[in-house]
Design an enzyme around this catalytic site. Structure first.
Site, mmCIF file in Angstrom:
data_model
loop_
_atom_site.group_PDB
_atom_site.id
_atom_site.type_symbol
_atom_site.label_atom_id
_atom_site.label_comp_id
_atom_site.label_asym_id
_atom_site.label_seq_id
_atom_site.Cartn_x
_atom_site.Cartn_y
_atom_site.Cartn_z
ATOM 1 N N LYS A 88 0.845 -1.195 0.000
ATOM 2 C CA LYS A 88 0.000 0.000 0.000
ATOM 3 C C LYS A 88 0.884 1.251 0.000
ATOM 4 O O LYS A 88 2.082 1.170 0.285
ATOM 5 C CB LYS A 88 -0.928 -0.017 1.221
ATOM 6 N N ARG A 104 -10.325 -1.386 15.410
ATOM 7 C CA ARG A 104 -10.105 -0.400 14.367
ATOM 8 C C ARG A 104 -10.945 -0.736 13.137
ATOM 9 O O ARG A 104 -11.622 0.106 12.588
ATOM 10 C CB ARG A 104 -8.610 -0.385 14.006
ATOM 11 N N TYR A 108 17.598 28.314 12.655
ATOM 12 C CA TYR A 108 16.418 29.054 13.094
ATOM 13 C C TYR A 108 16.279 29.048 14.610
ATOM 14 O O TYR A 108 16.555 28.040 15.266
ATOM 15 C CB TYR A 108 15.169 28.414 12.497
ATOM 16 N N MET A 122 14.394 22.670 5.443
ATOM 17 C CA MET A 122 13.720 22.094 4.276
ATOM 18 C C MET A 122 14.703 21.467 3.281
ATOM 19 O O MET A 122 14.498 20.345 2.804
ATOM 20 C CB MET A 122 12.875 23.158 3.557
HETATM 21 C C1 LIG Z 1 -0.504 -2.225 6.746
HETATM 22 C C2 LIG Z 1 -1.082 -3.550 7.105
HETATM 23 C C3 LIG Z 1 -0.269 -4.690 7.157
HETATM 24 C C4 LIG Z 1 1.241 -4.634 7.061
HETATM 25 O O1 LIG Z 1 1.753 -4.206 8.314
HETATM 26 P P1 LIG Z 1 3.323 -4.118 8.581
HETATM 27 O O2 LIG Z 1 3.413 -3.687 10.008
HETATM 28 O O3 LIG Z 1 3.837 -3.036 7.689
HETATM 29 O O4 LIG Z 1 3.915 -5.420 8.290
HETATM 30 C C5 LIG Z 1 -0.884 -5.913 7.350
HETATM 31 N N1 LIG Z 1 -2.222 -6.006 7.514
HETATM 32 C C6 LIG Z 1 -3.029 -4.921 7.505
HETATM 33 C C7 LIG Z 1 -4.491 -5.100 7.712
HETATM 34 C C8 LIG Z 1 -2.484 -3.659 7.318
HETATM 35 O O5 LIG Z 1 -3.291 -2.580 7.332
#
Ligand SMILES: *Cc1c(COP(=O)(O)O)cnc(C)c1O
Length: 349
Positions: free
Chosen positions: A37, A131, A247, A294
């Site tokens: 993702k 969640r 800064y 930056m």
């Molecule tokens: C992002 C995600 C993962 C991968 O998690 P990692 O900690 O990056 O290995 C697996 N399952 C779900 C449902 C996720 O949202």
């Protein structure tokens, strides 16, 4: 700045393959699926997924339907299942069908909509992370009449093997498996892969571990750095006691000190919050990040180093998990913030 005075992001696909093998070695008998993702955790879903496919990966997870469509394009006609964690959008299920994507159903309403899809889905059940996912009761209610190829749940505390919550979630997941005896099952993401055989089930959903993040949010010797961010030293300066750097009053020299100015900043993905506790690797040692602006950052450089030398801001010496900790975040966020400004180079593509 000349073209050499620019941050460079090297993505080592051989290290990615190594990490996949390390996760597979820790989870014999389970399939290692890849979570790509957010454009492959910022490292490029296309090159990452193609290399993982060449290493044997046949299941991929993305978050959004658009990510799934684009990944299907990147993989061409390679044989691969692509799961979309967002589940089923209220209407255009046709897009899922066209791109041969498998929705991960996460609500009772989505489960209802999925009945008309005419193809197997994945079902996410909430076992205590609170969640996403159906409750156990909702899962029981949809068990009849929905073709479920994969049931999954997500662990909320897998980075801490001593947490009782892991075993509680495992116990609930076993109940879910009982409801779907013919479905494959997946409980563990990267951290869960290292929790032991009970958590393995049929499939690991590996994300950050593939990219070198340690299962306990600490550097782990079994995994290699995939992303390396470097930039050259453009100046070396001497500060005297009381000199304020950059800064405001974020850093005041306690005595005379030598510092190096480096051509990278938070616009290249170096997290500003890491200044103070974070380090870069220069002239063979870790060097404290004194200021991150930056486009420019400043490191302490007691000895060694010269203008033009390359500093490692993230990589095999400036460790991902250390940088994340110094910045008060997780390795995932450090990676997805790496920006497109740094010149990208793929090794092993
Ligand atoms: C992002 C995600 C993962 C991968 O998690 P990692 O900690 O990056 O290995 C697996 N399952 C779900 C449902 C996720 O949202």
């Amino acid at each position: 700045m000349s073209p050499t005075e620019r941050a460079r992001l090297t993505i080592d696909l051989d290290a990615l393959a190594h990490n996949r093998a390390a996760i597979a070695a820790a989870t014999p008998g389970a399939e290692v699926a890849a979570v790509v993702k957010a454009d492959g955790y910022g490292l490029g879903a296309g090159p990452v997924a193609r290399r993982l496919h060449a290493e044997g990966t046949r299941s991929f997870f993305v978050a959004r339907i658009e990510e799934g469509e684009s990944l299907r394009g990147e993989l061409g006609d390679r044989d691969a299942a692509i799961y979309v964690l967002d589940g089923l959008p209220a209407r255009p299920a046709q897009r899922l069908v066209d791109a041969r994507l498998t929705p991960v159903i996460a609500t009772a309403a989505q489960a209802e909509a999925a009945r008309g899809l005419g193809r197997p889905v994945a079902l996410q059940v909430d076992t205590g992370m609170n969640r996403q996912g159906l409750t156990l009761g909702e899962a029981r209610a949809v068990a009849d009449g929905l073709e479920v190829g994969l049931i999954m749940s997500h662990l909320g505390s897998a980075t801490d093997p001593a947490e009782a919550r892991n075993r509680e979630q495992l116990a609930r997941f076993r109940e879910v498996r009982g409801l779907f005896p013919n479905a494959r099952a997946s409980l563990a993401a990267s951290a869960g892969a290292f929790l032991g055989p009970d958590y393995r089930c049929d499939m690991i959903r590996a994300g950050i571990g593939l990219f070198g993040g340690g299962p306990e949010e600490r550097p782990d010797r079994r995994l290699r750095a995939v992303a390396t961010l470097t930039a050259p030293i453009v100046d070396i300066r001497l500060l005297s006691a009381g000199d304020r750097l950059g800064y405001g009053s974020s850093f005041t020299a306690p005595g005379s000190m030598r510092v190096a100015v480096v051509a990278a900043g938070y616009a290249d993905g170096v997290i500003r919050a890491a200044m103070g506790d974070g380090y870069a690797w220069a002239a063979g040692a870790p060097r404290r990040l004194l200021a991150v602006n930056m486009d420019i950052l400043v490191i302490e450089l007691a000895e060694g180093g010269a203008v033009g030398d390359v500093v490692e801001l993230l990589g095999p010496h400036a460790l991902l998990d250390d940088l994340a900790r110094a910045a008060g975040t997780v390795a995932h966020e450090v990676l997805v913030r790496l920006s497109s400004r740094a010149a990208r180079v793929y090794l092993g593509a």
